[in-house]
Design a protein around this motif. Structure first.
Motif: not given
Lengths: 314, 282
Positions: B14-39
């Motif tokens: 959405d250009p009006r709100y500057g909202l983006y989606q970013l999908v990443l593939r790699g090692k992180i998905a294997a252990t990620a838990q809901p509420g965690q973050f990435v840097h």
């Protein structure tokens, strides 16, 4: 060709000249998840005080061009908890541990030095006379040669451990402070601590940090730090641990050429947790390429009258 | 922990709100838990210097992908919009301690604005055959909510209630008003149930709230939950440097048996028990 990375600073023997800087490395555990800390020359742990400190309110961090301001305010568990909880864990790391100490009076520095065991993993004490984020003590000691000398003198009486005086860059004459700590029992000098700075929030029209001012670190301060290492190297005989914005091996080499016998990596840990290891590897490769057998040969080369690198080509 | 993640999808929502989606593939998905973050390291230079923390919105372990959503708010997020699909990003993570995942009972997810993003990950992680999940989400207007994730809520078939400031969708006003009246209704019906079936105690403790949004909203959500005796977890935000607990830059204050203590948002959080957080102190 094998390059000798071992480094000796007065009584402090290190397997290589790369350390981590106090306040950027917790008590080591956070980065032990990324690599074996035994690969480092040593680590400098978060500054401790006699009593536990809750530190400053947030925001404690503000980003600046190629730098950050921090005003953590020496949050730490205090001496007692350090000795009972953290020191036993540090013993397991198999790396040289430098404990940074801060006092609000001469007596507190003395008590801290007396309480930290000489026969443990503690390889040296770093006497912090330069924290810009607390109201009394800290930097107040480090900006006057006489008080800087007094802190070192009282601390010296309490311990046989090598003493590192950590100097503040927020002074008119860094050399005067360096000489004062040299005359009063310091074995090593480390510099620089952060530069006092501030930012203002344009939306609120108020200082961005809760503490109003904070300490600037990161690549932005590096030229100031290199200059001070260069000046202090000329004026005193004590070995120097150089720090201030070191992010890659080239930065480390620059500090060593200016006169540092060892370097500390600080803010760079936040961006690249592997920075200290990459710097160790880069230093070794640089020495090999330049034909040095030991990393010690780099120290202070920039002070030579002749072209340092013509000579080796012969 | 330190991972080069491949960018599978990066698009403007959405250009009006500057909202983006970013999908990443790699090692992180294997252990990620809901509420965690990435840097994330954004840009190749030292300006801006620090990484940028983004909460993990969706975790697809089978494909090894995580989805992040972000809103452009400053230089870091503006630079992030430049990264291209098929390139890779230097990512630290997964980091922090996430939400408690209930095994049964009822879960109420309360979001303010882009605070919905970390709640998506919890929504997808709970077993909805055993846990009754409902979402309450407040935002500026219908367009914002549509762009920021209403299609995901519909796709997942979860019950939701919306609140918008202009009343263009759902109830006009704040999400906290929705929460207040809903909890009130639940309690009243439970009390009636109680007096009918003596000793049906366990029902009481099985409702829990997870919330993310602006600090003022989280404080209000916690107060409402406390009044109703409902456990609440909140996902906090703070200016962060290292992201791993070393610098003590991103602390919050909590109440403990031995007085107020600091906790690191990046390490002990970002999810905290709302009742423990000291809301009115920096």
């Amino acid at each position: 060709m094998k390059v000798d990375l071992t480094t000796r600073l007065a009584g402090l023997q290190l397997k290589n000249p790369v350390l981590t800087a106090s306040g950027t490395f917790g008590f080591g555990e956070e980065y032990a998840r990324f690599y074996d800390l035994a690969l480092l020359g040593g680590i400098t742990v978060k500054g401790i005080t006699l009593e536990p400190r809750i530190g400053n309110p947030v925001p404690r961090i503000a980003e600046t061009p190629s730098g950050i301001l921090n005003a953590v305010g020496l949050e730490n568990p205090g001496l007692e908890a350090f000795l009972s909880t953290y020191l036993p864990r540090l013993e397991k790391l198999k790396t040289a541990v430098i404990v940074n100490i801060s006092g609000f009076s001469l007596e507190e520095y003395a008590k801290l030095a007396a309480a930290l065991p000489e026969n443990s993993c503690i390889a040296a004490l770093e006497v912090n006379i330069s924290c810009p984020n607390i109201k009394d003590g800290g930097m107040a000691f480090g900006t006057d040669p006489q008080s800087a000398g007094e802190v070192l003198a009282v601390t010296r009486k309490q311990t046989k451990l090598p003493l590192i005086a950590k100097l503040s860059p927020n002074v008119t004459d860094i050399v005067a402070i360096a000489k004062a700590v040299e005359e009063n029992g310091a074995d090593i000098i480390s510099l620089i601590n952060t530069l006092l700075g501030m930012r203002i929030d344009l939306d609120r029209g108020r200082p961005l940090l809760a503490n109003t001012m904070g300490g600037l670190s990161g690549p932005a301060v590096r030229p100031v730090a290199v200059r001070m290492v260069y000046q202090v190297y000329q004026a005193v005989r004590l070995p120097i641990i150089g720090m201030g914005g070191i992010s890659c091996w080239q930065d480390a080499v620059e500090f060593m050429l200016a006169g540092a016998s060892a370097v500390s990596v600080g803010t760079a840990n936040f961006i690249n947790p592997l920075a200290p290891l990459e710097i160790i590897n880069g230093l070794e490769a640089y020495c090999r390429q330049k034909g040095y057998h030991s990393v010690k040969e780099l120290v202070g080369l920039a002070h030579r009258k002749e072209e340092p690198f013509d000579e080796e080509k012969r | 922990m330190l991972s080069q993640e491949k960018i599978i999808c990066h698009r403007l929502l959405d250009p009006r709100y500057g909202l983006y989606q970013l999908v990443l593939r790699g090692k992180i998905a294997a252990t990620a838990q809901p509420g965690q973050f990435v840097h994330l390291k954004v840009g190749a230079t030292t300006d801006p210097l620090l990484r940028r923390p983004l909460s993990i919105a969706r975790i697809d372990r089978a494909r090894g992908e995580i989805t992040l959503f972000y809103r452009v708010v400053g230089r870091g997020t503006a630079l992030l919009t430049d990264v291209k699909e098929q390139e890779s990003l230097n990512v630290l993570g997964p980091l922090g301690k996430g939400f408690t995942k209930p095994a049964e009972g009822e879960l109420l997810l309360v979001a303010g604005g882009i605070g919905i993003f970390p709640l998506f990950s919890l929504l997808e992680a709970v077993d909805r055959s055993r846990v009754k999940v409902k979402v309450m989400w407040g935002g500026e207007n219908r367009q914002f909510l549509e762009s920021a994730g209403l299609p995901i809520l519909r796709e997942l078939g979860v019950e939701y209630e919306a609140a918008t400031l202009d009343g263009s969708l759902g109830q006009k006003g704040l999400v906290t008003a929705l929460l207040e009246s809903s909890l009130h209704r639940t309690r009243t019906s439970q009390e009636m149930h109680h007096s009918a079936v003596a000793g049906a105690g366990p029902k009481d403790s099985v409702l829990q709230v997870a919330a993310c949004g602006p600090r003022g909203m989280l404080k209000a959500v916690t107060e409402i939950c406390c009044r109703q005796g409902v456990p609440v977890e909140v996902c906090l935000e703070e200016r962060m440097a290292c992201g791993v607990g070393a610098c003590l830059g991103c602390v919050c204050t909590v109440k403990t048996a031995t007085g107020h203590k600091r906790r690191r948002v990046c390490a002990e959080g970002p999810v905290f028990d709302g009742r423990e957080v000291v809301w009115d102190e920096g």
